[in-house]
Design a protein around this motif. Structure first.
Motif, PDB file in Angstrom:
ATOM      1  N   THR A 193       4.274 -12.755   1.213  1.00  5.88           N
ATOM      2  CA  THR A 193       4.124 -12.371  -0.200  1.00  5.88           C
ATOM      3  C   THR A 193       4.317 -10.859  -0.346  1.00  5.88           C
ATOM      4  O   THR A 193       3.365 -10.109  -0.549  1.00  5.88           O
ATOM      5  CB  THR A 193       2.727 -12.785  -0.700  1.00  5.88           C
ATOM      6  OG1 THR A 193       1.743 -12.216   0.178  1.00  5.88           O
ATOM      7  CG2 THR A 193       2.562 -14.285  -0.721  1.00  5.88           C
ATOM      8  N   GLU A 194       5.550 -10.456  -0.237  1.00  3.27           N
ATOM      9  CA  GLU A 194       5.874  -9.031  -0.388  1.00  3.27           C
ATOM     10  C   GLU A 194       5.570  -8.588  -1.816  1.00  3.27           C
ATOM     11  O   GLU A 194       5.917  -9.293  -2.773  1.00  3.27           O
ATOM     12  CB  GLU A 194       7.365  -8.839  -0.097  1.00  3.27           C
ATOM     13  CG  GLU A 194       7.827  -7.414   0.018  1.00  3.27           C
ATOM     14  CD  GLU A 194       7.454  -6.763   1.340  1.00  3.27           C
ATOM     15  OE1 GLU A 194       6.644  -5.827   1.312  1.00  3.27           O
ATOM     16  OE2 GLU A 194       7.970  -7.217   2.386  1.00  3.27           O
ATOM     17  N   TYR A 195       4.925  -7.455  -1.955  1.00  5.01           N
ATOM     18  CA  TYR A 195       4.648  -6.926  -3.295  1.00  5.01           C
ATOM     19  C   TYR A 195       5.914  -6.306  -3.882  1.00  5.01           C
ATOM     20  O   TYR A 195       6.535  -5.444  -3.269  1.00  5.01           O
ATOM     21  CB  TYR A 195       3.532  -5.879  -3.227  1.00  5.01           C
ATOM     22  CG  TYR A 195       3.387  -5.060  -4.487  1.00  5.01           C
ATOM     23  CD1 TYR A 195       3.115  -5.658  -5.707  1.00  5.01           C
ATOM     24  CD2 TYR A 195       3.526  -3.669  -4.452  1.00  5.01           C
ATOM     25  CE1 TYR A 195       2.987  -4.905  -6.871  1.00  5.01           C
ATOM     26  CE2 TYR A 195       3.403  -2.905  -5.610  1.00  5.01           C
ATOM     27  CZ  TYR A 195       3.139  -3.537  -6.818  1.00  5.01           C
ATOM     28  OH  TYR A 195       3.018  -2.795  -7.963  1.00  5.01           O
ATOM     29  N   VAL A 196       6.297  -6.787  -5.056  1.00  2.00           N
ATOM     30  CA  VAL A 196       7.472  -6.255  -5.756  1.00  2.00           C
ATOM     31  C   VAL A 196       7.016  -5.800  -7.138  1.00  2.00           C
ATOM     32  O   VAL A 196       6.606  -6.631  -7.952  1.00  2.00           O
ATOM     33  CB  VAL A 196       8.567  -7.337  -5.904  1.00  2.00           C
ATOM     34  CG1 VAL A 196       9.786  -6.762  -6.622  1.00  2.00           C
ATOM     35  CG2 VAL A 196       8.953  -7.919  -4.559  1.00  2.00           C
ATOM     36  N   PRO A 197       7.050  -4.509  -7.409  1.00  2.00           N
ATOM     37  CA  PRO A 197       6.606  -4.051  -8.734  1.00  2.00           C
ATOM     38  C   PRO A 197       7.447  -4.665  -9.851  1.00  2.00           C
ATOM     39  O   PRO A 197       8.631  -4.933  -9.673  1.00  2.00           O
ATOM     40  CB  PRO A 197       6.810  -2.525  -8.678  1.00  2.00           C
ATOM     41  CG  PRO A 197       6.941  -2.196  -7.234  1.00  2.00           C
ATOM     42  CD  PRO A 197       7.523  -3.406  -6.562  1.00  2.00           C
ATOM     43  N   THR A 198       6.810  -4.871 -10.970  1.00  2.00           N
ATOM     44  CA  THR A 198       7.547  -5.402 -12.126  1.00  2.00           C
ATOM     45  C   THR A 198       8.613  -4.415 -12.591  1.00  2.00           C
ATOM     46  O   THR A 198       8.495  -3.203 -12.396  1.00  2.00           O
ATOM     47  CB  THR A 198       6.581  -5.703 -13.292  1.00  2.00           C
ATOM     48  OG1 THR A 198       7.349  -6.017 -14.450  1.00  2.00           O
ATOM     49  CG2 THR A 198       5.678  -4.524 -13.614  1.00  2.00           C
ATOM     50  N   GLU A 199       9.641  -4.987 -13.224  1.00  2.00           N
ATOM     51  CA  GLU A 199      10.700  -4.126 -13.778  1.00  2.00           C
ATOM     52  C   GLU A 199      10.230  -3.434 -15.052  1.00  2.00           C
ATOM     53  O   GLU A 199      10.868  -2.499 -15.529  1.00  2.00           O
ATOM     54  CB  GLU A 199      11.943  -4.956 -14.090  1.00  2.00           C
ATOM     55  CG  GLU A 199      12.643  -5.472 -12.834  1.00  2.00           C
ATOM     56  CD  GLU A 199      13.823  -6.357 -13.184  1.00  2.00           C
ATOM     57  OE1 GLU A 199      14.682  -5.938 -13.989  1.00  2.00           O
ATOM     58  OE2 GLU A 199      13.877  -7.478 -12.661  1.00  2.00           O
ATOM     59  N   GLU A 200       9.149  -3.945 -15.634  1.00  2.00           N
ATOM     60  CA  GLU A 200       8.611  -3.324 -16.848  1.00  2.00           C
ATOM     61  C   GLU A 200       7.825  -2.080 -16.433  1.00  2.00           C
ATOM     62  O   GLU A 200       6.784  -2.177 -15.770  1.00  2.00           O
ATOM     63  CB  GLU A 200       7.708  -4.325 -17.588  1.00  2.00           C
ATOM     64  CG  GLU A 200       7.026  -3.792 -18.830  1.00  2.00           C
ATOM     65  CD  GLU A 200       7.977  -3.557 -20.005  1.00  2.00           C
ATOM     66  OE1 GLU A 200       9.195  -3.725 -19.853  1.00  2.00           O
ATOM     67  OE2 GLU A 200       7.477  -3.191 -21.084  1.00  2.00           O
ATOM     68  N   ARG A 201       8.330  -0.933 -16.796  1.00  2.00           N
ATOM     69  CA  ARG A 201       7.729   0.316 -16.320  1.00  2.00           C
ATOM     70  C   ARG A 201       7.243   1.169 -17.492  1.00  2.00           C
ATOM     71  O   ARG A 201       7.855   1.179 -18.555  1.00  2.00           O
ATOM     72  CB  ARG A 201       8.760   1.139 -15.532  1.00  2.00           C
ATOM     73  CG  ARG A 201       9.368   0.428 -14.343  1.00  2.00           C
ATOM     74  CD  ARG A 201       8.358   0.254 -13.223  1.00  2.00           C
ATOM     75  NE  ARG A 201       8.807  -0.712 -12.234  1.00  2.00           N
ATOM     76  CZ  ARG A 201       9.617  -0.444 -11.208  1.00  2.00           C
ATOM     77  NH1 ARG A 201      10.067   0.778 -11.047  1.00  2.00           N
ATOM     78  NH2 ARG A 201       9.983  -1.378 -10.372  1.00  2.00           N
ATOM     79  N   THR A 202       6.182   1.889 -17.236  1.00  2.00           N
ATOM     80  CA  THR A 202       5.758   2.890 -18.219  1.00  2.00           C
ATOM     81  C   THR A 202       6.616   4.148 -18.033  1.00  2.00           C
ATOM     82  O   THR A 202       7.143   4.402 -16.946  1.00  2.00           O
ATOM     83  CB  THR A 202       4.280   3.261 -18.025  1.00  2.00           C
ATOM     84  OG1 THR A 202       4.084   3.649 -16.669  1.00  2.00           O
ATOM     85  CG2 THR A 202       3.357   2.103 -18.358  1.00  2.00           C
TER      86      THR A 202
END
Lengths: 950, 73
Positions: free
Chosen positions: A798-807
């Motif tokens: 379960t590699e952590y992949v940040p969401t494409e929705e960015r601040t």
């Protein structure tokens, strides 16, 4: 059936293997150790008079009515507080006891208004009954007590919309106070004053019930032996005279209720003590918010129109069904077989859902069927099936009573699943430890007598990073249950996973900045979960509604397997399902790639079984998911949609995109109770049935199949399954059923996990938890006991992949969404009840610092702007929010919460990422452009042709 | 590039990003099986055409997975 009055044994049942044998009035009975004398006598059928005792709360011993004589014991002990002892000999009725009880009753009656004939509890009053039992014939102290007659009494507290509090009727038995504490766990009530001045109070002297901490669960009303706390509906209509056992249609807890009736009039809904999910408890929605079923907004006549801006035209069922079928067939002729499809609803019964998916597969001739679970728990199905082998939670709700460490992730049970939350809080008060992982400081973090050991206030979107960090601690600190893993799990997958999470990049110290939580808290939480004996995970949409929703479900499954927390009571991975029949709608084959029972459409053997039974050839190709349907609508290849009991225009993300897709279609058929937001874009409206009219089953979050029984006839004249069968026939596929029971028989015939289910069986046994089959004829409360459904448990990387929705500087805050106790989902039901008094509008919760930085004061109207759109809402400054995160609910359509949310979705299931949207907040004094346009649509798309004058 | 292919590219790349944690052959198979099991034939065909055109912006595992699926067809 006649009015179902459940026995009240006076004190709760004790659960222990040890038993004690006693004699009561010369008769012998064997009961569990710790059982009260009162309960043992009651189980023998020899009830002892009582007032302060009821089996929903522990004994209190204050009313002195239940005294008994025991051989060898001096005096007359209270039977409620006296546990049985081996060999004890008890007498419950002697001249001495009679005299004492009558004397005590005299005291009660001397200060009680004697307005029995006009009292709302007349015929349902324990004080009245007990006075009769003890043979009260005279009151030597006169009738001049302070509480006598209305003129001397305090005014009733009628502030709560559903029940009133009349202190003049109160006998200060404390049953309400104890129910609030022991059953609900809110501690809103207390006894104020001393002696004759003692009275029940909802907080401080100036509080009324509505303004107090009371959550209107109804437990106090249920516990009250007099008319002190009484449903207003009973006051208005009188006591009910018949009952129908049925199941609540709100959240995924699936509480059992007695609908208590007078003729076809529901007088009140009372939680059923034998209900497996709720065991006699309820919340403000199930207990009181059922008035929507007869609300004036109900549409009970079919309607059609050519264009969505035309007024609706009321027509006969035959005309409506012919209109819909002609349009669907015409679309298919023009655009191809796959140009239409449908969506099933988690608010409908298993039987209703089953026939809709059957209509789509057999009559429409494709697999373009999806369900509202797409936007909530589809990652649960994917994640748990991949790791454990089945798309369902592992435990029953009762299991929480055996949990030692409870890990709540992305769920707010006190608001979303209140009856289960009460069970959980009871266990926490008894000593279980709690870890909460949530960006918000939800009530569970700290509430009366409950305090989380750790609140992991993580940044939205970092769930998987957190789980990997927890797993890292488990693996690197020697906390793996090696024996469990070696025996129960795939060896190679575990070895690979172990190496992955052990990498330094997954250490809490490496991930803490991303997660926003200090590494020591993560380490301590991991140790607590792994070493605290029974560790149970409960989760909600804060897990699933992310771009890594499925990854997160698998990460939790990994953690549970690694620590051996699967396959027995008190442990497990437990999804808290949003709607009443999310589990059931998924079980019934609502996904475009799966037939009922989670068998892939490409599985020739499974498909062949359905083809033989249904006498039709089925497509082996997966159909369109809901977001794919919208995309296909916009590219012109998808033109017709049947929507069963779901409001996609309000609930699905990126409203502009959704409504553009709906507007582009040629025929949308909505089957619902009300003209909802989706109906604004529909050409056909088919009236649905409320849960009070349905005959079928719901399956709750613990896989419990419960009967839903009609308490009144269908207001529209037809059941929903009959309407679907008629539409199916009009489309050219011959679908016939004579009853919903027959549909369940077909489900059982075609679905191995349901093979032992029938209405007759459910009527006999109350409820059953699937699988119910030859291997488990009485159902399966706990899954994966001897082995996983898939054989061996599978660890997934379960590699952590940040969401494409960015601040960024333009959108510096993260918006996350959720729901509140008094309202439910899109609010179609609860907004049409008095529940709206608790939540008249959606608000934006914002941290004080973020508010101050923007010059926002509490109550100011603010504009919430994302990359997708903007809406405006009142702001509520809240310390519950972390800095940088704002929150709102989506219960009111005009709020337009989903105007802001994005199209980003879970990688495996396309479950929308509702929980992470980058936004900016600014002060505003006007509605957004979308909100203005929305009001215009309300004016143009909801008109109905006026009735011709007679 | 039209909206629909952009969406398919994003979805396919997300799938590949999950499976890239696995050894390459497993990752290709995982990606291919996921697309086969959950996508409609029209969506697969659309992505196939895009791969044949140029495949710009696709995760390498997606390109290989689509080739895999074509061979299996």
């Amino acid at each position: 059936m006649a009015l179902l009055v459940e026995p009240d044994f006076g004190t709760p049942k004790r659960e222990t293997e040890k038993t004690v044998t006693v004699q009561i009035n010369g008769r012998t009975i064997t009961v569990p150790e710790g059982t009260s004398v009162m309960r043992a006598a009651s189980e023998l059928g020899q009830d002892i008079p009582k007032l302060c005792a009821t089996d929903m709360v522990n004994a209190w011993g204050s009313c002195r009515m239940c005294l008994v004589e025991i051989d060898g014991v001096r005096g007359t002990p209270a039977s409620c507080t006296t546990p049985v002892r081996e060999g004890m000999s008890v007498r419950t009725q002697t001249p001495r006891l009679e005299k004492i009880r009558r004397g005590v009753m005299e005291l009660y009656i001397s200060d009680h208004p004697l307005d029995c004939l006009t009292c709302a509890a007349n015929g349902d009053c324990e004080l009245q009954d007990t006075a009769g039992e003890v043979g009260l014939r005279d009151v030597r102290y006169g009738f001049q007590g302070e509480k006598h007659f209305a003129e001397a009494a305090e005014p009733k507290d009628e502030s709560n919309p559903y029940f009133h509090f009349d202190s003049s009727k109160c006998i200060v038995c404390s049953r309400c106070v104890r129910a609030c504490e022991e059953v609900q766990g809110t501690f809103a009530l207390t006894i104020q004053g001393r002696g004759f001045d003692s009275k029940v109070s909802a907080g401080t002297a100036s509080d009324n019930f509505f303004g107090s901490e009371c959550v209107s669960c109804g437990a106090c009303v249920q516990a009250c032996p007099t008319a002190t706390l009484m449903e207003k509906s009973v006051y208005d209509h009188g006591v009910p005279n018949r009952s129908v056992l049925t199941t609540c249609a709100y959240c995924g807890v699936g509480c059992s209720f007695k609908a208590e009736m007078q003729g076809d009039q529901v007088v009140r809904m009372v939680p059923y003590k034998d209900g497996g999910a709720n065991e006699g408890h309820s919340c403000v929605k199930g207990r009181f918010a059922w008035g929507y079923a007869t609300h004036k907004d109900r549409i009970t006549t079919p309607m059609v129109r050519d264009k969505i801006t035309d007024p609706w035209r009321k027509v006969s069922w035959d005309e409506a069904i012919a209109f819909a079928a002609d349009r669907f067939k015409s679309i298919q002729q023009k655009y191809g077989n796959g140009s239409i499809g449908g969506i099933t609803s988690s608010r409908c019964t298993n039987e209703e859902v089953f026939v809709v998916q059957k209509m789509i597969r057999a009559a429409f001739g494709n697999n373009n069927v999806d369900t509202c679970a797409r936007v909530c728990h589809s990652p649960t199905g994917y994640g748990l099936k991949t790791t454990f082998g089945t798309s369902a939670g592992t435990q029953n709700f009762k299991s929480v009573e055996k949990a030692d460490v409870i890990l709540v992730i992305g769920a707010n049970p006190t608001d979303g699943h209140p009856v289960f939350a009460s069970r959980m809080k009871k266990r926490l008060r008894a000593g279980a430890k709690l870890i909460v992982a949530d960006p918000r400081k939800i009530d569970l973090v700290r509430s009366p007598h409950v305090s989380a050991s750790h609140h992991i206030q993580l940044r939205p979107g970092t769930n998987v990073a957190l789980m990997n960090a927890l797993a890292h601690v488990v693996v690197t600190e020697g906390l793996v249950d090696e024996e469990f893993v070696a025996e129960r799990c795939e060896e190679a997958d575990f070895a690979r996973w172990r190496a992955f999470v052990a990498e330094a990049r997954n250490a809490p110290e490496a991930l803490s900045e991303k997660i926003g939580v200090d590494p020591q808290t993560i380490r301590e939480a991991a140790r607590l979960y792994a070493t605290g004996k029974n560790g149970a995970i409960y989760y909600g949409l804060g897990v699933t509604e992310h771009s890594q929703g499925s990854t997160m479900v698998m990460a939790m499954a990994n953690l549970a397997m690694a620590t051996g927390n699967i396959g027995r009571e008190g442990v497990g991975v437990n999804p808290l399902r949003g709607q009443n029949n999310v589990q059931g709608s998924c079980d019934m084959g609502s996904f475009p790639h799966e037939l009922p029972g989670y068998r892939h459409v490409a599985d020739a053997v499974a498909r062949g079984t359905f083809e033989a039974d249904w006498d039709v050839t089925l497509s082996p190709e997966p159909g369109l998911r809901i977001p794919n349907m919208f995309a296909a609508a916009l590219d012109g290849s998808f033109r017709g949609l049947f929507v069963q009991g779901e409001d996609i225009a309000q609930s699905d993300p990126n409203t502009h995109h959704v409504t553009a897709a709906l507007e582009s279609m040629e025929c949308i058929v909505v089957q619902d109770l009300f003209l909802n937001e989706t109906a604004a874009f529909a050409q056909v409206f088919l009236p649905g049935t409320s849960f009070l009219e349905k005959d079928g089953t719901f399956t709750n979050a613990e896989r419990r199949i419960n009967r839903v029984r009609p308490v009144m006839t269908e207001q529209s004249g037809l059941s929903e399954w009959e309407v679907v069968a008629r539409l199916s026939r009009a489309m050219g596929y011959d679908m016939h059923y004579s009853s919903s029971s027959e549909i369940m028989d077909e489900i059982a015939r075609l679905t191995p996990t349901f093979s032992g289910v029938s209405f007759a069986r459910l009527d006999r046994d109350g409820s059953l938890q699937w699988p119910v089959n030859d291997k488990a004829p009485n159902g399966t409360p706990t899954m994966h006991v001897a082995g996983f459904v898939r054989g061996k448990g599978r660890f997934m990387i379960t590699e952590y992949v940040p969401t494409e929705e960015r601040t960024n500087r333009s959108f510096p805050l993260i918006l996350t969404t959720g729901r509140i106790l008094s309202q439910y989902n899109v609010g179609a039901q609860t907004r049409r009840t008095e529940n709206s008094r608790w939540h008249e509008t959606d608000v934006l919760e914002i941290h004080p610092f973020d508010a101050e930085e923007r010059g926002i004061a509490d109550g100011d109207r603010v504009s919430i702007q994302s990359r997708k759109g903007a809406v405006s809402l009142p702001a509520q400054i809240s310390e519950r929010m972390p800095q940088g995160v704002v929150y709102t609910t989506f219960h009111h359509p005009v709020s337009g919460a989903n105007v802001i949310t994005t199209e980003f979705s879970d990688w495996a299931t396309n479950c929308p990422e509702y929980k992470v949207t980058a936004v900016q907040i600014v002060r505003s004094n006007q509605p957004s452009d979308w909100q203005v346009a929305y009001e215009e649509i309300k004016r143009t798309n909801y008109r109905t042709e006026s009735e011709p004058a007679e | 590039m039209s909206d629909d292919i952009e969406e398919l590219i994003r979805m396919a790349n997300q799938i590949a990003t999950f499976f890239q944690a696995y050894p390459e052959e497993e990752a290709v198979n995982g990606t291919a099986e996921h697309i086969r099991d959950f996508w409609t034939s029209a969506m697969r065909a659309r992505l196939d055409r895009y791969v044949a055109d140029n495949g710009t912006g696709l995760h390498p595992l997606v390109t290989r997975a689509m080739g895999h699926l074509q061979q299996a067809a």
